[in-house]
Motif scaffolding. Structure first.
Motif, PDB file in Angstrom:
ATOM      1  N   GLY A 118      -3.138   1.143  -6.569  1.00  0.00           N
ATOM      2  CA  GLY A 118      -3.540   2.175  -5.621  1.00  0.00           C
ATOM      3  C   GLY A 118      -2.484   2.524  -4.598  1.00  0.00           C
ATOM      4  N   ALA A 119      -1.397   1.770  -4.564  1.00  0.00           N
ATOM      5  CA  ALA A 119      -0.308   2.062  -3.630  1.00  0.00           C
ATOM      6  C   ALA A 119       0.349   3.397  -3.985  1.00  0.00           C
ATOM      7  N   THR A 120       1.004   3.994  -2.985  1.00  0.00           N
ATOM      8  CA  THR A 120       1.740   5.235  -3.190  1.00  0.00           C
ATOM      9  C   THR A 120       3.153   5.075  -2.641  1.00  0.00           C
ATOM     10  N   GLY A 121       4.014   5.982  -3.038  1.00  0.00           N
ATOM     11  CA  GLY A 121       5.378   5.947  -2.544  1.00  0.00           C
ATOM     12  C   GLY A 121       5.953   7.342  -2.446  1.00  0.00           C
ATOM     13  N   VAL A 122       6.921   7.500  -1.542  1.00  0.00           N
ATOM     14  CA  VAL A 122       7.650   8.766  -1.401  1.00  0.00           C
ATOM     15  C   VAL A 122       9.134   8.439  -1.359  1.00  0.00           C
ATOM     16  N   PHE A 123       9.909   9.161  -2.160  1.00  0.00           N
ATOM     17  CA  PHE A 123      11.361   8.977  -2.204  1.00  0.00           C
ATOM     18  C   PHE A 123      12.010  10.317  -1.936  1.00  0.00           C
ATOM     19  N   ILE A 124      12.854  10.375  -0.913  1.00  0.00           N
ATOM     20  CA  ILE A 124      13.509  11.623  -0.507  1.00  0.00           C
ATOM     21  C   ILE A 124      15.012  11.403  -0.459  1.00  0.00           C
ATOM     22  N   THR A 125      15.762  12.280  -1.097  1.00  0.00           N
ATOM     23  CA  THR A 125      17.218  12.156  -1.070  1.00  0.00           C
ATOM     24  C   THR A 125      17.875  13.519  -1.203  1.00  0.00           C
ATOM     25  N   THR A 126      19.109  13.615  -0.721  1.00  0.00           N
ATOM     26  CA  THR A 126      19.890  14.843  -0.833  1.00  0.00           C
ATOM     27  C   THR A 126      21.351  14.537  -0.523  1.00  0.00           C
ATOM     28  N   THR A 127      22.237  15.419  -1.014  1.00  0.00           N
ATOM     29  CA  THR A 127      23.656  15.328  -0.653  1.00  0.00           C
ATOM     30  C   THR A 127      24.052  16.456   0.293  1.00  0.00           C
ATOM     31  N   GLY A 128      23.077  17.206   0.778  1.00  0.00           N
ATOM     32  CA  GLY A 128      23.391  18.374   1.582  1.00  0.00           C
ATOM     33  C   GLY A 128      22.922  18.307   3.011  1.00  0.00           C
ATOM     34  N   GLU A 129      22.663  17.102   3.516  1.00  0.00           N
ATOM     35  CA  GLU A 129      22.108  16.964   4.868  1.00  0.00           C
ATOM     36  C   GLU A 129      23.036  16.142   5.755  1.00  0.00           C
ATOM     37  N   ALA A 130      23.267  16.630   6.967  1.00  0.00           N
ATOM     38  CA  ALA A 130      24.079  15.890   7.934  1.00  0.00           C
ATOM     39  C   ALA A 130      23.506  16.109   9.338  1.00  0.00           C
ATOM     40  N   ARG A 180       0.806  -1.221   0.000  1.00  0.00           N
ATOM     41  CA  ARG A 180       0.000   0.000   0.000  1.00  0.00           C
ATOM     42  C   ARG A 180       0.841   1.273   0.000  1.00  0.00           C
ATOM     43  N   ARG A 181       2.021   1.196   0.604  1.00  0.00           N
ATOM     44  CA  ARG A 181       2.836   2.420   0.728  1.00  0.00           C
ATOM     45  C   ARG A 181       4.316   2.049   0.803  1.00  0.00           C
ATOM     46  N   ILE A 182       5.138   2.850   0.107  1.00  0.00           N
ATOM     47  CA  ILE A 182       6.595   2.689   0.141  1.00  0.00           C
ATOM     48  C   ILE A 182       7.211   4.053   0.421  1.00  0.00           C
ATOM     49  N   ASN A 183       7.961   4.156   1.495  1.00  0.00           N
ATOM     50  CA  ASN A 183       8.663   5.401   1.819  1.00  0.00           C
ATOM     51  C   ASN A 183      10.152   5.106   1.958  1.00  0.00           C
ATOM     52  N   TRP A 184      10.984   5.879   1.269  1.00  0.00           N
ATOM     53  CA  TRP A 184      12.429   5.718   1.457  1.00  0.00           C
ATOM     54  C   TRP A 184      13.051   7.093   1.629  1.00  0.00           C
ATOM     55  N   ILE A 185      13.655   7.309   2.791  1.00  0.00           N
ATOM     56  CA  ILE A 185      14.462   8.504   3.046  1.00  0.00           C
ATOM     57  C   ILE A 185      15.914   8.063   2.998  1.00  0.00           C
ATOM     58  N   GLY A 204      22.831  12.165   8.052  1.00  0.00           N
ATOM     59  CA  GLY A 204      21.865  11.631   7.112  1.00  0.00           C
ATOM     60  C   GLY A 204      21.045  10.483   7.686  1.00  0.00           C
ATOM     61  N   THR A 205      20.005  10.102   6.968  1.00  0.00           N
ATOM     62  CA  THR A 205      19.107   9.010   7.357  1.00  0.00           C
ATOM     63  C   THR A 205      18.976   8.027   6.204  1.00  0.00           C
ATOM     64  N   ASN A 206      18.940   6.761   6.528  1.00  0.00           N
ATOM     65  CA  ASN A 206      18.621   5.730   5.531  1.00  0.00           C
ATOM     66  C   ASN A 206      17.531   4.853   6.139  1.00  0.00           C
ATOM     67  N   ARG A 207      16.281   5.156   5.811  1.00  0.00           N
ATOM     68  CA  ARG A 207      15.135   4.454   6.390  1.00  0.00           C
ATOM     69  C   ARG A 207      14.152   4.084   5.277  1.00  0.00           C
ATOM     70  N   LEU A 208      13.943   2.792   5.129  1.00  0.00           N
ATOM     71  CA  LEU A 208      12.992   2.271   4.156  1.00  0.00           C
ATOM     72  C   LEU A 208      11.806   1.672   4.902  1.00  0.00           C
ATOM     73  N   GLU A 209      10.602   2.093   4.567  1.00  0.00           N
ATOM     74  CA  GLU A 209       9.391   1.585   5.207  1.00  0.00           C
ATOM     75  C   GLU A 209       8.398   1.158   4.137  1.00  0.00           C
ATOM     76  N   ILE A 210       7.953  -0.091   4.212  1.00  0.00           N
ATOM     77  CA  ILE A 210       6.981  -0.621   3.256  1.00  0.00           C
ATOM     78  C   ILE A 210       5.802  -1.202   4.033  1.00  0.00           C
ATOM     79  N   ALA A 211       4.612  -0.692   3.744  1.00  0.00           N
ATOM     80  CA  ALA A 211       3.404  -1.153   4.423  1.00  0.00           C
ATOM     81  C   ALA A 211       2.522  -1.900   3.435  1.00  0.00           C
TER      82      ALA A 211
END
Length: 386
Positions: free
Chosen positions: A232-244, A150-155, A246-253
């Motif tokens: 009907g599933a949705t996803g959000v993908f967030i990335t950057t090279t300017g953040e400290a 239903r949902r995929i989020n990756w930061i 950083g986070t690496n978190r993958l969540e799939i529901a």
């Protein structure tokens, strides 16, 4: 079975890593026999420091005509991947290509066609597919343990790069030199894993790429993308090279539970009954399905680059199934191209993307790129890095 003779095209940062583990005998059934490096100084250094049994070439045609290799590993700048792979196939060579498959899907599609016509083994260096965590997550999804996604989020913001990193080469973070920023240079593995683990490609994407937001560069250094899928599933993908930091978190529901991968661990919550069934039968007003925290055994070690190379060699010698078939490289690149195109158009982009429209916009970006003319040759010689 004879050893597979491997030639390495591009002996920069990654090419050198491949050369070293091959020379150290870490790959069963393979040996490095030829190197192709266009930078004269680097080639001279290689001639003096590698085994005399390894021939070093500075001429492309001479390398391909030499008959010194049965297979090649391509570790050059992004724009050259497809061109060199096609030439290798034309010379009857098997191909293992570094990520990304290319800069734009149009050229990668031509590479895939050439691979299919050649009948040779074609693999991508998607070394993250050897990570037991991601392999286990893919297994859970494919076996239906999560139910329908239903949902995929990756930061994924653990790509911190300082201005000095970008200033270290005039080709870095330019449209003419690399063909993009964080999406094409740092994130190809995550974009590949996104579709590989779930077995799903989105129907459409709306993305917001920020170009030179945190650094003095012309390509994207921050991205937030929203995806929609056929089911009907949705996803959000967030990335950057300017953040400290950083986070690496993958969540799939899914409708049977949820998985989170973070800090090198896999966490799985399983619903006792699927959510749709609970919703259909529950009569108590407030309430939610009973949920179990389940310990999932994750065994094995990540074999990374040598693991993909060993799999590639085994596919040639024994017919072993590829962990990262080369033809699949276009999938992650499609996500990257779609995110950029969505930003350029300021609109949703449906998949498959309009490849000619993307290429048209990319050409305009390249034409106006800040890469100096005297640096363009460098961009074709210096290998792209992580």
């Amino acid at each position: 079975m004879k050893n597979i003779r491997i030639g390495i095209i591009g002996v920069g940062t990654m090419g050198t890593r491949h050369m070293n583990y091959l020379q150290d005998g870490l790959i069963n059934g393979a040996t490095v026999t030829a190197l192709y490096e266009t930078t004269k100084e680097r080639a001279e250094w290689l001639k003096e420091h590698v085994s005399s049994e390894i021939e070093v070439f500075t001429d492309e045609d001479a390398f391909f005509r030499s008959g010194m290799a049965d297979a090649v590993i391509i570790a050059t700048p992004h724009y050259d991947h497809s061109k060199l792979a096609i030439k290798a196939f034309e010379h009857g060579l098997h191909v293992l290509c570094e990520k990304p498959a290319g800069v734009y899907t149009k050229q990668v599609r031509e590479m895939n066609d050439a691979a299919q016509a050649s009948g040779k083994v074609f693999s991508m260096m998607y070394n993250q597919r050897t990570n037991p965590l991601y392999q286990k997550l893919r297994e859970l999804i494919m076996d239906g343990e999560l139910g329908e996604i239903r949902r995929i989020n990756w930061i994924i913001t653990t790509w911190y790069r300082s201005q000095s990193y970008y200033d270290s080469g005039g080709w870095r973070a330019t449209w003419a030199g690399e063909g993009g920023g964080v999406l094409i240079n740092q994130c190809p593995h995550q974009l590949d894993l996104w579709q590989w683990m779930t077995g799903m490609m989105p129907e459409r994407i709306r993305a917001f790429c920020y170009f030179g937001k945190h650094r003095e560069i012309e390509v994207e250094d921050e991205v937030t993308a929203f995806t929609e899928y056929e089911n009907g599933a949705t996803g959000v993908f967030i990335t950057t090279t300017g953040e400290a930091p950083g986070t690496n978190r993958l969540e799939i529901a899914g409708d049977r539970g949820k998985v989170i991968v973070e800090n090198g661990k896999l966490h799985f919550w399983r619903l006792r009954v699927p959510e749709p069934e609970f919703n259909r039968t529950y009569q108590g007003g407030f309430g939610s399905p009973e949920c179990w925290k389940v310990d999932i055994p994750v065994k094995g070690e990540e074999t990374a680059h040598p693991g993909i190379t060993q799999n590639f060699v085994d596919a040639i010698r024994k017919g072993t199934a590829l962990l990262a078939p080369g033809e699949e490289g276009i999938k992650g690149l499609t996500l990257s191209n779609a995110m950029q195109l969505s930003t350029w158009l300021d609109d949703w982009v449906s998949l498959p993307i309009n490849e000619d429209l993307y290429y048209q916009h990319l050409q305009e970006k390249m034409k106006n790129s800040s890469v100096k003319k005297e640096n363009k040759s460098i961009a074709l010689k210096v290998e792209g890095s992580y």
